[in-house]
Structure formats: C-alpha cells, structure tokens
Design a protein around this motif. Structure first.
Motif, short mmCIF file in Angstrom:
data_model
loop_
_atom_site.label_atom_id
_atom_site.label_comp_id
_atom_site.label_asym_id
_atom_site.label_seq_id
_atom_site.Cartn_x
_atom_site.Cartn_y
_atom_site.Cartn_z
N GLY A 154 0.97 -1.15 0.28
CA GLY A 154 -0.11 -0.35 -0.33
C GLY A 154 1.02 1.31 0.08
N GLY A 155 0.39 1.97 -1.00
CA GLY A 155 1.54 3.32 -1.02
C GLY A 155 2.68 3.20 -1.80
N ARG A 156 3.07 2.00 -1.83
CA ARG A 156 4.59 1.74 -2.59
C ARG A 156 3.93 1.66 -4.29
NH1 ARG A 156 6.83 -1.49 2.51
NH2 ARG A 156 7.72 -0.84 3.40
N ASP A 157 4.75 2.38 -4.86
CA ASP A 157 5.26 1.54 -5.79
C ASP A 157 6.46 0.35 -6.43
OD1 ASP A 157 8.01 2.74 -6.51
OD2 ASP A 157 7.57 4.23 -7.61
N PRO A 158 5.73 -0.22 -7.70
CA PRO A 158 6.47 -1.61 -7.27
C PRO A 158 8.17 -1.17 -7.49
CG PRO A 158 5.32 -1.04 -9.53
CD PRO A 158 5.07 0.48 -8.96
N GLU A 159 8.77 -0.05 -7.74
CA GLU A 159 10.46 0.07 -7.39
C GLU A 159 10.45 -0.10 -5.74
OE1 GLU A 159 13.21 0.16 -9.16
OE2 GLU A 159 12.51 0.15 -11.12
N GLU A 160 9.78 0.86 -5.13
CA GLU A 160 9.88 1.02 -3.83
C GLU A 160 8.95 -0.42 -3.34
OE1 GLU A 160 8.17 5.20 -3.09
OE2 GLU A 160 6.55 3.79 -3.41
N THR A 161 8.16 -1.36 -3.20
CA THR A 161 7.96 -2.28 -2.88
C THR A 161 9.19 -3.26 -3.80
OG1 THR A 161 5.60 -2.19 -3.67
CG2 THR A 161 6.62 -4.23 -2.76
N ALA A 162 9.82 -3.08 -4.67
CA ALA A 162 10.77 -4.30 -4.78
C ALA A 162 12.27 -3.78 -4.06
CB ALA A 162 11.64 -3.77 -6.04
N GLN A 163 12.20 -2.18 -3.21
CA GLN A 163 13.43 -2.26 -2.32
C GLN A 163 12.97 -3.09 -1.41
OE1 GLN A 163 16.59 -1.04 -3.19
NE2 GLN A 163 16.84 -2.16 -0.93
N ALA A 164 11.68 -2.60 -1.05
CA ALA A 164 11.28 -3.43 0.61
C ALA A 164 11.40 -4.84 0.67
CB ALA A 164 9.77 -3.09 0.44
N VAL A 165 11.19 -5.76 -0.62
CA VAL A 165 12.05 -6.69 -0.11
C VAL A 165 12.86 -7.40 0.20
CG1 VAL A 165 11.57 -9.14 -1.82
CG2 VAL A 165 9.43 -7.44 -1.74
N LEU A 166 13.71 -6.41 -0.49
CA LEU A 166 15.11 -7.03 -0.35
C LEU A 166 15.12 -6.65 1.11
CD1 LEU A 166 16.65 -5.34 -4.06
CD2 LEU A 166 17.04 -7.84 -3.26
N ASP A 167 15.46 -5.37 1.66
CA ASP A 167 15.25 -4.74 2.74
C ASP A 167 14.84 -5.63 3.65
OD1 ASP A 167 16.36 -2.44 1.81
OD2 ASP A 167 14.63 -1.47 2.66
N ALA A 168 13.73 -6.25 3.96
CA ALA A 168 12.54 -7.43 4.58
C ALA A 168 13.56 -8.46 4.55
CB ALA A 168 11.61 -7.73 3.80
N LEU A 169 14.35 -9.28 3.76
CA LEU A 169 15.07 -10.31 3.80
C LEU A 169 16.70 -10.44 3.98
CD1 LEU A 169 13.71 -12.11 0.41
CD2 LEU A 169 13.67 -12.89 2.70
N ASP A 170 16.85 -8.91 4.00
CA ASP A 170 18.42 -8.22 3.73
C ASP A 170 19.25 -8.73 2.74
OD1 ASP A 170 20.02 -6.97 5.60
OD2 ASP A 170 21.50 -8.89 7.00
N LEU A 171 19.08 -8.43 1.42
CA LEU A 171 20.05 -9.15 0.36
C LEU A 171 20.38 -7.20 0.10
CD1 LEU A 171 17.08 -11.32 -0.65
CD2 LEU A 171 19.60 -11.77 -0.29
N LYS A 172 21.28 -8.33 -0.73
CA LYS A 172 21.51 -6.40 -0.74
C LYS A 172 21.69 -6.54 -2.94
CE LYS A 172 23.51 -4.76 2.31
NZ LYS A 172 21.87 -4.88 3.13
N ASP A 173 21.98 -5.65 -3.83
CA ASP A 173 21.31 -6.05 -5.14
C ASP A 173 22.82 -6.10 -5.51
OD1 ASP A 173 19.09 -3.76 -5.77
OD2 ASP A 173 19.78 -2.37 -4.32
N ALA A 174 22.96 -6.73 -6.87
CA ALA A 174 24.24 -7.03 -7.54
C ALA A 174 25.27 -6.32 -7.87
CB ALA A 174 23.80 -8.21 -8.58
#
Length: 174
Positions: A154-174
């Motif tokens: 809610g209130g997030r665009d796809p890019e923000e949601t993708a970042q939230a997924v990475l943050d939630a799993l403590d993953l870093k961008d390649a």
C-alpha cells in the motif's frame, strides 16, 4: 545470495499484489532470473489460465499448479513468483518451509485497481471485491504461515516494493 540450493526469493500473495512486476524488479536487482509459475503453466499448456479453468476445471488447474510450483522451487535459484492460490496446497506449503518467502500484502482497493474488474481472473469473475475479500479470508493465514517477511504494498510503487522485499530479506543488489 541464497544460502543454498533453491530460490533467492519467493513471492506469494493475492491477485493484484504485484508478484510478477515486483518479482522482475527484484530479480534484475539481484542479477538473477524470474520464474513465474502462472506463466510456466500457460507455456506448458499453450493456453491462458482462465481457459484451463473453464475447459478443465479448477482441480486440474491446481494439479498443474502443484507441478509447476514444485519444479520452480526445486529447480530455480533466482526469484520465483507463485500464483495466488498456490499456498492452498499443503504440499506446496511444506516445500516453502525454510525458503526466503515474502508475502506481498496489498490493500483491497489497490488489488481491484490492478487486477481490473473485467480482467480474466477465474476466481474473481463475479463480484470481484467480495470474491477478493473471501479469497483473502481463506488465504491470508496461509500466506502469513509460509512467509519469512510481509511487505505491505500500500502506498508503494513497484520499485519501492522491490526495495522493501530486498530489505525484508536483508539482500543486497547485485
């Protein structure tokens, strides 16, 4: 990335949560590929899911879904997006145990807008808002059961949601 064999990220959630869109963004950021089990089923069957529902019935679709999910969870090391109802199967929930699963939790208004009231979603064909609520009453506990993390879209665009997924799993961008 992932601690061992299996997917780096698995996305679950209802129709309209953005699993395919967010999954492709997460996959790109991690430098891996996306495997969408609904797309796998459509490719294998040579027809869209609504046709499978109408022509073969939901039980046949669910069997195809179980096979696609098993193949994706055991044979793909990137991002996997599961169909909205995949978590209804106890065997699928067992396969998800211990995997980096994220439940994309979407507000009703966003889901209805994204899915579209006239979109070919077999389980949402009549009275989509009520059907979606009913689906979520049955599925929410299962999404929460299998998820390592929940991301509210809610209130997030796809890019923000993708970042939230990475943050939630403590993953870093390649």
């Amino acid at each position: 990335m992932s601690a061992g064999p299996g997917p780096a990220v698995v996305l679950v959630g209802p129709p309209g949560a953005g699993k395919s869109t967010v999954g492709s963004l997460v996959a790109r950021r991690l430098g891996v590929s996306l495997r969408d089990t609904d797309a796998d089923i459509e490719a294998a069957e040579g027809r869209p899911i609504p046709e499978i529902f109408v022509e073969d019935g939901e039980p046949r679709f669910r069997e195809l879904e179980r096979q696609a999910v098993r193949a994706a969870l055991t044979g793909h090391d990137g991002v996997v997006s599961l169909g909205g109802g995949a978590v209804m199967d106890p065997g699928t929930r067992e396969l998800l145990a211990g995997l980096p699963v994220v439940f994309l939790d979407v507000p009703l208004a966003d889901a209805v807008r994204r899915v579209g009231l006239d979109a070919p979603r077999p389980l949402l064909a009549v009275n989509p808002r009520q059907q979606w609520r009913t689906l979520m009453e049955r599925r929410r506990p299962l999404y929460e059961e299998v998820a390592r993390a929940v991301v509210d879209t809610g209130g997030r665009d796809p890019e923000e949601t993708a970042q939230a997924v990475l943050d939630a799993l403590d993953l870093k961008d390649a």
